[in-house]
Design a protein around this motif. Structure first.
Motif, PDB file in Angstrom:
ATOM      1  N   GLY A   1      -2.314  47.635  16.269  1.00 58.31           N
ATOM      2  CA  GLY A   1      -1.155  48.214  16.975  1.00 58.31           C
ATOM      3  C   GLY A   1      -0.109  47.705  16.156  1.00 58.31           C
ATOM      4  O   GLY A   1       0.933  47.148  16.316  1.00 58.31           O
TER       5      GLY A   1
ATOM      6  N   GLU B   1       1.513  54.085  17.468  1.00 60.09           N
ATOM      7  CA  GLU B   1       0.698  54.579  18.094  1.00 60.09           C
ATOM      8  C   GLU B   1      -0.174  55.305  17.972  1.00 60.09           C
ATOM      9  O   GLU B   1      -0.741  55.847  17.646  1.00 60.09           O
ATOM     10  CB  GLU B   1       1.240  54.158  19.182  1.00 60.09           C
ATOM     11  CG  GLU B   1      -0.511  54.879  20.555  1.00 60.09           C
ATOM     12  CD  GLU B   1       0.247  54.605  22.126  1.00 60.09           C
ATOM     13  OE1 GLU B   1      -0.832  54.646  22.875  1.00 60.09           O
ATOM     14  OE2 GLU B   1       1.495  54.312  22.038  1.00 60.09           O
TER      15      GLU B   1
ATOM     16  N   LEU C   1       4.471  58.913  21.622  1.00 56.50           N
ATOM     17  CA  LEU C   1       3.159  58.039  20.836  1.00 56.50           C
ATOM     18  C   LEU C   1       4.353  57.565  19.528  1.00 56.50           C
ATOM     19  O   LEU C   1       3.344  56.940  18.375  1.00 56.50           O
ATOM     20  CB  LEU C   1       2.284  58.431  20.443  1.00 56.50           C
ATOM     21  CG  LEU C   1       1.152  59.433  21.940  1.00 56.50           C
ATOM     22  CD1 LEU C   1       0.080  59.883  21.127  1.00 56.50           C
ATOM     23  CD2 LEU C   1       1.226  57.785  22.572  1.00 56.50           C
TER      24      LEU C   1
END
Length: 426
Positions: free
Chosen positions: A116, A120, A143
Motif C-alpha cells: 500500500g 492502488e 484506483l
C-alpha cells in the motif's frame, strides 16, 4: 544569530495561484540540464482515453492494458510480495506532459508490492507485468485519487494513462515469519521449511539493499530453525540440506562485505561438510575472497583456480586470480625488503655482552620502524615467515607489536607463518 533571536525574522509568502503548466515547465528546465530525454516524457496518446481503450485489453474492472514490449516469461509475473524497480510516467487525459515521472528524478522507482505504499492502480498494474516488459495502462480514478481528486491539480474522477517499464524484482520475505510458529510446531519440518524459505528471501532482500547485518541475522535464524527440525524422510533431508547450503553460502557473502573474513571461512567449513567437500563455484569464490582478506594469498589462489575450473569463462574469477598474483608478487617483494632491512645487522662471533646489547638495540629499532610503516599502511594483516626469527627476536617483535596496538600470532592456516594484525580500537 543574536539579531535573529532578538529582532526575529520576517517572511514574505507569495500566495498567488501559479499555473500548473508553469511549475511543470520550470521542473523540466532544471531536469533538462541533467540530461532528461524530452521525447521520452511526451505522452504516447493525447486524444480521448475512450479511443485508446479500443486498442487495449481489460485486465480488471478498472484497468486497461496494452503491451508495448514483451517481458521475460521464465521469470513470471511480479508477485504480491516483491521489491520491484521500474520506470514510469503518468499523464492526464489529453495532456502531453506527465504529471509525474520517475524520469524527472533521474533514477528508477522502487517499492514493495502489496504494502500500500503506492497508488492502488499502479500496484495492480505492475503485478500484471514481467521483467523487461513495457506496457501502457489506463487506470480508473477508482484506483487512483477517487471521486474527489485533489483540485486544482487533480480533477475529480480523473483517470490516468501510465507508461511503465519493469526493470527488475526481488521476492521479499517476512522477517517475522518464524515468530508465528507455535512452540509445539517448531520441530515439524513441513511447517518450518516454508517459513525458513520466507526468512531466506527476507535476508536476500536485506543483502541486496546493503543491509548486511540484518541479512546475517535472517540467515542465521533460518539455519537455527532448520537444524531444530525432524525430517520425515530422505526427501525432507535433501530439501533441508540444499537450503542450508544456500544460507551458509549467502552468509559467506555477507561476512565478506562486513570485513569478517574469518567468519566467512567458518561458514565454508559448513558448506564443505554439507556438500561432501564439493562446494559450488559461488562458495569457492567467496572463500577465495575471504582467504585473500586474511592475507593467505597462496591458498586463496588455489581456491579461485578451483572455482575457475567450474566456470572457465567467468570474468570475475579471472580478475581475482590476476589480482591475487599481483598481490602475492608485491607482498613477497615488500616482505623481502622489510625483513632484509630488519635483519641487516650481521652477527659477529664471539660476541661480547656490550656488542649483544648494541645488536639488540639495533634489532629493536629496526622492528619499531617496520611496525610504524605497517601501521600507516592500509593493510590490516601481513604474514611473516616464522623461520627467519629467533625465539628472542620473535618475543621482541611481539612485545613491540602489543605496544602499537597490534597482535603477532601463529597463522591458523600455516604453522610456519606468523600473522601480524592491527587491533580495532574500541
Amino acid at each position: 544569530f543574536r539579531e535573529l533571536i532578538v529582532a526575529g525574522a520576517h517572511f514574505e509568502v507569495h500566495t498567488a495561484n501559479n499555473d500548473y503548466a508553469v511549475e511543470y515547465d520550470d521542473g523540466m528546465d532544471e531536469e533538462s540540464e541533467n540530461g532528461v530525454d524530452h521525447e521520452a516524457l511526451i505522452s504516447p496518446w493525447t486524444r480521448s482515453f475512450d479511443e485508446l481503450r479500443q486498442f487495449m485489453t481489460p485486465i480488471s474492472e478498472h484497468i486497461y492494458k496494452r503491451i508495448m514490449r514483451a517481458g521475460i516469461k521464465e521469470q513470471g509475473l511480479v508477485p504480491d510480495k516483491a521489491r520491484v524497480a521500474l520506470r514510469y510516467s503518468a499523464y492526464w487525459e489529453g495532456e502531453e506532459a506527465p504529471f509525474d515521472s520517475s524520469l524527472l528524478r533521474g533514477s528508477n522507482f522502487e517499492f514493495e508490492t502489496g504494502k500500500g505504499n503506492v497508488l492502488e492502480g499502479l500496484d495492480a498494474a505492475v503485478r500484471s507485468m514481467q521483467v523487461y516488459e513495457q506496457a501502457e495502462f489506463i487506470i480508473s480514478y477508482h484506483l487512483l485519487f477517487h471521486e474527489l481528486g485533489c483540485p486544482p491539480r487533480i480533477k475529480p474522477k480523473a483517470d490516468a494513462l501510465f507508461k511503465v517499464e519493469v526493470i527488475s524484482f526481488t521476492p521479499v520475505g517476512d522477517g517475522n515469519s518464524l515468530e508465528d510458529i507455535a512452540p509445539e510446531d517448531r520441530n515439524k519440518f513441513a511447517i518450518v521449511y516454508p517459513r525458513a524459505q520466507d526468512m531466506h528471501l527476507h535476508g536476500k532482500d536485506c543483502a541486496k539493499r546493503g543491509s548486511y547485518r540484518p541479512a546475517v541475522n535472517a540467515f542465521e535464524r533460518a539455519i537455527d530453525s532448520l537444524n531444530y527440525c525432524r525430517m520425515a524422510d530422505e526427501k525432507d533431508e535433501a530439501k533441508q540440506t540444499q537450503l542450508l547450503i544456500t544460507l551458509y553460502t549467502n552468509l559467506m557473502f555477507c561476512f565478506n562485505k562486513l570485513n569478517q573474513a574469518g567468519k566467512a571461512c567458518i561458514m565454508m567449513k559448513a558448506v564443505r561438510r554439507l556438500t561432501n567437500n564439493k562446494p559450488s563455484c559461488k562458495a569457492l569464490f567467496q572463500e577465495g575472497r575471504a582467504l585473500a582478506a586474511l592475507g593467505d594469498y597462496e591458498h586463496a589462489r588455489k581456491v579461485f583456480v578451483q572455482a575457475q575450473a567450474k566456470q572457465p569463462n567467468n570474468k570475475e574469477i579471472s580478475a581475482e586470480i590476476i589480482n591475487i598474483e599481483q598481490r602475492v608478487s608485491k607482498y613477497k617483494k615488500e616482505m623481502r625488503e622489510i625483513w632484509q632491512r630488519a635483519m641487516s645487522v650481521k652477527q659477529e662471533e664471539p660476541q661480547s655482552k656490550q656488542n649483544t646489547d648494541i645488536e639488540d638495540h639495533q634489532y629493536k629499532h629496526k622492528f619499531e620502524a617496520q611496525l610504524e610503516t605497517f601501521g600507516k599502511s592500509n593493510a590490516q594483516t601481513i604474514n611473516i615467515s616464522r623461520t627467519i626469527l629467533s625465539d628472542k627476536e620473535f618475543e621482541t617483535l611481539r612485545l613491540l607489536a602489543t605496544k602499537q596496538n597490534m597482535k603477532l600470532s601463529l597463522s591458523p592456516l600455516d604453522v610456519d607463518q606468523l600473522m601480524l594484525s592491527k587491533l580495532k580500537i574500541k
